[in-house]
Motif scaffolding. Structure first.
Motif, PDB file in Angstrom:
ATOM      1  N   PRO A 204      31.782 -48.493 111.916  1.00 14.31           N
ATOM      2  CA  PRO A 204      30.896 -48.094 113.016  1.00 14.31           C
ATOM      3  C   PRO A 204      31.625 -47.970 114.354  1.00 14.31           C
ATOM      4  CG  PRO A 204      29.817 -49.744 111.650  1.00 14.31           C
ATOM      5  CD  PRO A 204      31.244 -49.669 111.191  1.00 14.31           C
ATOM      6  N   LYS A 205      32.638 -48.813 114.599  1.00 19.21           N
ATOM      7  CA  LYS A 205      33.414 -48.687 115.837  1.00 19.21           C
ATOM      8  C   LYS A 205      34.131 -47.338 115.870  1.00 19.21           C
ATOM      9  CE  LYS A 205      35.863 -52.138 117.525  1.00 19.21           C
ATOM     10  NZ  LYS A 205      35.291 -52.435 118.838  1.00 19.21           N
ATOM     11  N   ILE A 206      34.719 -46.956 114.736  1.00 15.06           N
ATOM     12  CA  ILE A 206      35.426 -45.673 114.672  1.00 15.06           C
ATOM     13  C   ILE A 206      34.464 -44.515 114.908  1.00 15.06           C
ATOM     14  CG2 ILE A 206      36.654 -44.089 113.124  1.00 15.06           C
ATOM     15  CD1 ILE A 206      37.865 -46.628 111.783  1.00 15.06           C
ATOM     16  N   ILE A 207      33.338 -44.549 114.204  1.00 13.54           N
ATOM     17  CA  ILE A 207      32.377 -43.436 114.288  1.00 13.54           C
ATOM     18  C   ILE A 207      31.818 -43.299 115.700  1.00 13.54           C
ATOM     19  CG2 ILE A 207      30.123 -42.613 113.466  1.00 13.54           C
ATOM     20  CD1 ILE A 207      30.831 -43.870 110.732  1.00 13.54           C
ATOM     21  N   SER A 208      31.621 -44.425 116.383  1.00 13.85           N
ATOM     22  CA  SER A 208      31.094 -44.382 117.755  1.00 13.85           C
ATOM     23  C   SER A 208      32.210 -44.229 118.792  1.00 13.85           C
ATOM     24  CB  SER A 208      30.282 -45.647 118.041  1.00 13.85           C
ATOM     25  OG  SER A 208      31.106 -46.797 117.978  1.00 13.85           O
ATOM     26  N   ARG A 209      33.468 -44.135 118.323  1.00 10.47           N
ATOM     27  CA  ARG A 209      34.651 -43.984 119.189  1.00 10.47           C
ATOM     28  C   ARG A 209      34.769 -45.139 120.181  1.00 10.47           C
ATOM     29  NH1 ARG A 209      37.310 -41.354 115.949  1.00 10.47           N
ATOM     30  NH2 ARG A 209      38.833 -40.790 117.563  1.00 10.47           N
TER      31      ARG A 209
END
Length: 292
Positions: A204-209
């Motif tokens: 989720p951190k990656i997807i939300s940048r």
């Protein structure tokens, strides 16, 4: 970790951090925080260290040896080179001071919740003495063996975690390159064999940048360097860990080494020409929106 010690133990806790705001938080919660670590070295019976580099661990242990009392116990919670820990264990022993290596795993969420996994090396009797204090910070505390064994366990932990982060990044970038929505993929596979606590927290951190660090690449990079060094001493190859370290070194060259460890995904994105992110709404007209 220090706040959990404050809240759960009956001992007076003295804490020092180089950042004044951290000392202020400690004081507000009932701790004692001097302006210099010397007061800790000179007065405390048990001293916990949690530091970001081998050099800082070494210099701090030297300070305790020079300024501390005989019978003092040092517990190094850092991810420190096993070779260095064993060297400093012997120097501390000669000065009448005990040293345990007790690195932790579980990241910022585990530190806050007091649910860290702790791997300990050193004298068993000393471990038994501090074990109750370690349980204030961790939900799993394991004695691994003689000095350095806790640090080796931590290296193995971070080798596995680093390779997992690499494999996760590669799989996500591959899927996006092939046209999949990364958020849908996350929900599709998170409860299968590819899922893990790392996958659930970092994807989720990656997807939300959002690459604000809860665990910095620089610290993980240091651990993999320690692992490579120990592998050389053992005359063995650890090629997967070396590849991940190469990518972390590339992140350092790009000036991104203080981002969260999951930011290693940026290397995979660069190599594949994609960006793994939440897909936006595209407005077709004033009444109509669809997800793309």
């Amino acid at each position: 970790m220090s706040l959990n010690l404050l809240k759960k133990s009956d001992y007076p806790i003295i804490g020092y951090d180089v950042f004044k705001e951290k000392r202020s938080i400690f004081k507000v919660n009932g701790g004692i925080s001097p302006d210099h670590a010397d007061e800790i070295y000179q007065t405390c019976d048990i001293i916990f260290l949690c530091l970001p580099s081998n050099d800082l661990v070494k210099s701090s242990i030297h300070e305790v040896i020079e300024k501390g009392k005989k019978g003092t116990i040092i517990v190094d919670l850092s991810s420190t080179s096993p070779t260095l820990i064993r060297e400093m264990y012997e120097k501390a022993r000669q000065a009448g001071i005990s040293l345990l290596d007790s690195p932790v795993s579980g990241g910022e969420p585990g530190a806050i919740a007091g649910t860290l996994v702790m791997m300990c090396g050193g004298d068993k009797g000393v471990f038994d003495e501090v074990n109750p204090l370690l349980h204030y910070m961790g939900s799993s505390v394991t004695y691994m063996g003689t000095s350095g064994c806790g640090s080796v366990a931590k290296l193995a932990n971070n080798m596995i975690a680093g390779c997992y982060l690499g494999a996760m990044s590669e799989g996500l970038a591959f899927a996006v390159k092939a046209g999949l929505d990364p958020e849908k993929l996350f929900y599709a596979i998170k409860d299968g064999y590819a899922g893990s606590p790392i996958f659930e927290v970092k994807t989720p951190k990656i997807i939300s940048r959002n690459f604000e660090a809860s665990a910095r690449i620089a610290v993980h990079q240091k651990d993999l360097k320690n692992a490579i060094k120990l592998a050389e001493e053992l005359d063995i190859e650890i090629p997967m860990s070396k590849m991940v370290l190469d990518y972390m070194n590339e992140m350092e060259d790009l000036g991104m080494v203080n981002e969260d460890q999951c930011a290693i995904v940026k290397i995979y994105e660069k190599n594949m020409g994609v960006e793994i992110k939440r897909q936006e709404f595209k407005v077709l007209n004033t009444q109509d929106k669809i997800e793309i």
